[in-house]
Design a protein around this motif. Sequence first.
Motif, PDB file in Angstrom:
ATOM      1  N   HIS A   7       0.825  -1.212   0.000  1.00  0.00           N
ATOM      2  CA  HIS A   7       0.000   0.000   0.000  1.00  0.00           C
ATOM      3  C   HIS A   7       0.854   1.254   0.000  1.00  0.00           C
ATOM      4  CE1 HIS A   7      -3.207  -2.847   0.993  1.00  0.00           C
ATOM      5  NE2 HIS A   7      -3.963  -1.976   0.363  1.00  0.00           N
ATOM      6  N   PHE A   8       1.994   1.210   0.686  1.00  0.00           N
ATOM      7  CA  PHE A   8       2.917   2.339   0.635  1.00  0.00           C
ATOM      8  C   PHE A   8       3.317   2.635  -0.809  1.00  0.00           C
ATOM      9  CE2 PHE A   8       7.510   3.069   0.012  1.00  0.00           C
ATOM     10  CZ  PHE A   8       7.525   4.435   0.261  1.00  0.00           C
ATOM     11  N   ARG A   9       3.680   1.611  -1.568  1.00  0.00           N
ATOM     12  CA  ARG A   9       4.089   1.807  -2.972  1.00  0.00           C
ATOM     13  C   ARG A   9       2.973   2.467  -3.773  1.00  0.00           C
ATOM     14  NH1 ARG A   9       5.177  -2.573  -6.403  1.00  0.00           N
ATOM     15  NH2 ARG A   9       6.545  -1.263  -7.629  1.00  0.00           N
ATOM     16  N   VAL A  10       1.749   2.011  -3.567  1.00  0.00           N
ATOM     17  CA  VAL A  10       0.605   2.556  -4.299  1.00  0.00           C
ATOM     18  C   VAL A  10       0.413   4.040  -3.973  1.00  0.00           C
ATOM     19  CG1 VAL A  10      -1.911   2.445  -4.543  1.00  0.00           C
ATOM     20  CG2 VAL A  10      -0.561   0.328  -4.523  1.00  0.00           C
ATOM     21  N   VAL A  11       0.418   4.366  -2.679  1.00  0.00           N
ATOM     22  CA  VAL A  11       0.207   5.755  -2.253  1.00  0.00           C
ATOM     23  C   VAL A  11       1.382   6.630  -2.675  1.00  0.00           C
ATOM     24  CG1 VAL A  11      -0.152   7.271  -0.268  1.00  0.00           C
ATOM     25  CG2 VAL A  11      -1.319   5.064  -0.368  1.00  0.00           C
ATOM     26  N   SER A  51      12.684   4.221   0.881  1.00  0.00           N
ATOM     27  CA  SER A  51      11.669   3.208   1.189  1.00  0.00           C
ATOM     28  C   SER A  51      11.036   2.662  -0.088  1.00  0.00           C
ATOM     29  CB  SER A  51      10.591   3.787   2.105  1.00  0.00           C
ATOM     30  OG  SER A  51      11.139   4.105   3.371  1.00  0.00           O
ATOM     31  N   LYS A  52      10.840   3.516  -1.068  1.00  0.00           N
ATOM     32  CA  LYS A  52      10.284   3.058  -2.352  1.00  0.00           C
ATOM     33  C   LYS A  52      11.239   2.092  -3.027  1.00  0.00           C
ATOM     34  CE  LYS A  52       7.448   3.080  -5.927  1.00  0.00           C
ATOM     35  NZ  LYS A  52       7.995   2.994  -7.161  1.00  0.00           N
ATOM     36  N   ILE A  53      12.519   2.414  -3.042  1.00  0.00           N
ATOM     37  CA  ILE A  53      13.517   1.517  -3.633  1.00  0.00           C
ATOM     38  C   ILE A  53      13.529   0.186  -2.883  1.00  0.00           C
ATOM     39  CG2 ILE A  53      16.000   1.169  -3.971  1.00  0.00           C
ATOM     40  CD1 ILE A  53      16.156   4.273  -4.415  1.00  0.00           C
ATOM     41  N   LYS A  54      13.497   0.282  -1.560  1.00  0.00           N
ATOM     42  CA  LYS A  54      13.502  -0.923  -0.734  1.00  0.00           C
ATOM     43  C   LYS A  54      12.251  -1.772  -0.992  1.00  0.00           C
ATOM     44  CE  LYS A  54      13.399  -1.625   4.145  1.00  0.00           C
ATOM     45  NZ  LYS A  54      13.775  -1.124   5.463  1.00  0.00           N
ATOM     46  N   ALA A  55      11.108  -1.134  -1.133  1.00  0.00           N
ATOM     47  CA  ALA A  55       9.870  -1.866  -1.433  1.00  0.00           C
ATOM     48  C   ALA A  55       9.980  -2.575  -2.777  1.00  0.00           C
ATOM     49  CB  ALA A  55       8.680  -0.910  -1.423  1.00  0.00           C
ATOM     50  N   ASN A  56      10.538  -1.887  -3.745  1.00  0.00           N
ATOM     51  CA  ASN A  56      10.714  -2.493  -5.058  1.00  0.00           C
ATOM     52  C   ASN A  56      11.644  -3.698  -4.977  1.00  0.00           C
ATOM     53  OD1 ASN A  56       9.108  -0.512  -6.181  1.00  0.00           O
ATOM     54  ND2 ASN A  56      10.812   0.676  -6.964  1.00  0.00           N
ATOM     55  N   LYS A  57      12.779  -3.521  -4.315  1.00  0.00           N
ATOM     56  CA  LYS A  57      13.807  -4.562  -4.270  1.00  0.00           C
ATOM     57  C   LYS A  57      13.456  -5.721  -3.341  1.00  0.00           C
ATOM     58  CE  LYS A  57      16.829  -2.533  -6.941  1.00  0.00           C
ATOM     59  NZ  LYS A  57      17.198  -3.122  -8.219  1.00  0.00           N
ATOM     60  N   ASP A  79       6.499   4.821  11.209  1.00  0.00           N
ATOM     61  CA  ASP A  79       6.024   6.123  11.706  1.00  0.00           C
ATOM     62  C   ASP A  79       6.439   7.261  10.782  1.00  0.00           C
ATOM     63  OD1 ASP A  79       4.865   4.877  13.874  1.00  0.00           O
ATOM     64  OD2 ASP A  79       6.515   5.327  15.241  1.00  0.00           O
ATOM     65  N   VAL A  80       7.664   7.216  10.291  1.00  0.00           N
ATOM     66  CA  VAL A  80       8.155   8.261   9.388  1.00  0.00           C
ATOM     67  C   VAL A  80       7.401   8.213   8.065  1.00  0.00           C
ATOM     68  CG1 VAL A  80      10.175   9.095   8.106  1.00  0.00           C
ATOM     69  CG2 VAL A  80      10.438   8.286  10.460  1.00  0.00           C
ATOM     70  N   ILE A  81       7.202   7.017   7.537  1.00  0.00           N
ATOM     71  CA  ILE A  81       6.489   6.863   6.271  1.00  0.00           C
ATOM     72  C   ILE A  81       5.064   7.393   6.396  1.00  0.00           C
ATOM     73  CG2 ILE A  81       5.521   5.155   4.675  1.00  0.00           C
ATOM     74  CD1 ILE A  81       8.099   3.485   5.201  1.00  0.00           C
ATOM     75  N   VAL A  82       4.368   7.005   7.445  1.00  0.00           N
ATOM     76  CA  VAL A  82       2.988   7.471   7.649  1.00  0.00           C
ATOM     77  C   VAL A  82       2.951   8.985   7.805  1.00  0.00           C
ATOM     78  CG1 VAL A  82       1.021   7.426   9.244  1.00  0.00           C
ATOM     79  CG2 VAL A  82       2.128   5.286   8.571  1.00  0.00           C
ATOM     80  N   GLN A  83       3.873   9.537   8.580  1.00  0.00           N
ATOM     81  CA  GLN A  83       3.904  10.988   8.796  1.00  0.00           C
ATOM     82  C   GLN A  83       4.132  11.734   7.476  1.00  0.00           C
ATOM     83  OE1 GLN A  83       7.143  12.338  11.257  1.00  0.00           O
ATOM     84  NE2 GLN A  83       6.143  14.290  11.674  1.00  0.00           N
ATOM     85  N   GLU A  84       5.070  11.270   6.672  1.00  0.00           N
ATOM     86  CA  GLU A  84       5.388  11.987   5.437  1.00  0.00           C
ATOM     87  C   GLU A  84       4.314  11.815   4.369  1.00  0.00           C
ATOM     88  OE1 GLU A  84       9.402  11.964   4.173  1.00  0.00           O
ATOM     89  OE2 GLU A  84      10.145  11.868   6.224  1.00  0.00           O
ATOM     90  N   LEU A  85       3.716  10.638   4.276  1.00  0.00           N
ATOM     91  CA  LEU A  85       2.611  10.473   3.334  1.00  0.00           C
ATOM     92  C   LEU A  85       1.376  11.253   3.795  1.00  0.00           C
ATOM     93  CD1 LEU A  85       2.852   6.726   2.254  1.00  0.00           C
ATOM     94  CD2 LEU A  85       3.554   8.762   0.975  1.00  0.00           C
ATOM     95  N   SER A  86       1.219  11.385   5.105  1.00  0.00           N
ATOM     96  CA  SER A  86       0.117  12.193   5.635  1.00  0.00           C
ATOM     97  C   SER A  86       0.273  13.656   5.230  1.00  0.00           C
ATOM     98  CB  SER A  86       0.070  12.094   7.164  1.00  0.00           C
ATOM     99  OG  SER A  86      -0.217  10.780   7.562  1.00  0.00           O
ATOM    100  N   LEU A  87       1.495  14.142   5.253  1.00  0.00           N
ATOM    101  CA  LEU A  87       1.761  15.507   4.818  1.00  0.00           C
ATOM    102  C   LEU A  87       1.405  15.672   3.342  1.00  0.00           C
ATOM    103  CD1 LEU A  87       2.870  18.318   5.431  1.00  0.00           C
ATOM    104  CD2 LEU A  87       5.154  17.438   4.942  1.00  0.00           C
ATOM    105  N   ALA A  88       1.769  14.697   2.517  1.00  0.00           N
ATOM    106  CA  ALA A  88       1.422  14.756   1.094  1.00  0.00           C
ATOM    107  C   ALA A  88      -0.093  14.736   0.908  1.00  0.00           C
ATOM    108  CB  ALA A  88       2.070  13.602   0.335  1.00  0.00           C
ATOM    109  N   MET A  89      -0.797  13.906   1.681  1.00  0.00           N
ATOM    110  CA  MET A  89      -2.257  13.842   1.587  1.00  0.00           C
ATOM    111  C   MET A  89      -2.876  15.171   2.007  1.00  0.00           C
ATOM    112  SD  MET A  89      -5.109  12.346   0.956  1.00  0.00           S
ATOM    113  CE  MET A  89      -5.487  10.632   1.167  1.00  0.00           C
ATOM    114  N   SER A  90      -2.369  15.778   3.069  1.00  0.00           N
ATOM    115  CA  SER A  90      -2.875  17.077   3.516  1.00  0.00           C
ATOM    116  C   SER A  90      -2.662  18.142   2.444  1.00  0.00           C
ATOM    117  CB  SER A  90      -2.202  17.493   4.824  1.00  0.00           C
ATOM    118  OG  SER A  90      -2.567  16.627   5.866  1.00  0.00           O
TER     119      SER A  90
END
Length: 127
Positions: A7-11, A51-57, A79-90
């Motif tokens: 789901h991280f990759r998708v978002v 994190s995206k690279i790591k998810a891919n690999k 926690d960092v991933i959720v916080q930063e994607l939350s900022l993008a969503m906001s």
Amino acid sequence: MESFVLHFRVVFDFFYSDSCRADDAIAYDFFDDPDEWCRARGEASEELRNSKIKANKDLAHLTYTRLGRMYEGKLWEVDVIVQELSLAMSKFLEHVAKEKLAVEWQNAPAMLGPQLISRILQQEETI
């Protein structure tokens, strides 16, 4: 954890992808001027990019890279991933033209970003 990473990759791709297939839904689709979204969102942080690279690999593709990763390298900064994607969503909710959204999203305040991202990444059925 695999569900979270998928789901991280998708978002991530929704908010930060600059190239996609013709039928991929991305944030740019919601802006008349794609540069407006690019300016509003800024660049993905180093943590998100890594994190995206790591998810891919480590999840999405069968690679030799995953074999050499030590235990610490397999941990995710959730926690960092959720916080930063939350900022993008906001930022998305703050800058998108409301008429581009489905009716039920048109009055969603930007401050809902953190709650929405947490639910999406936890794969909850109701948002």
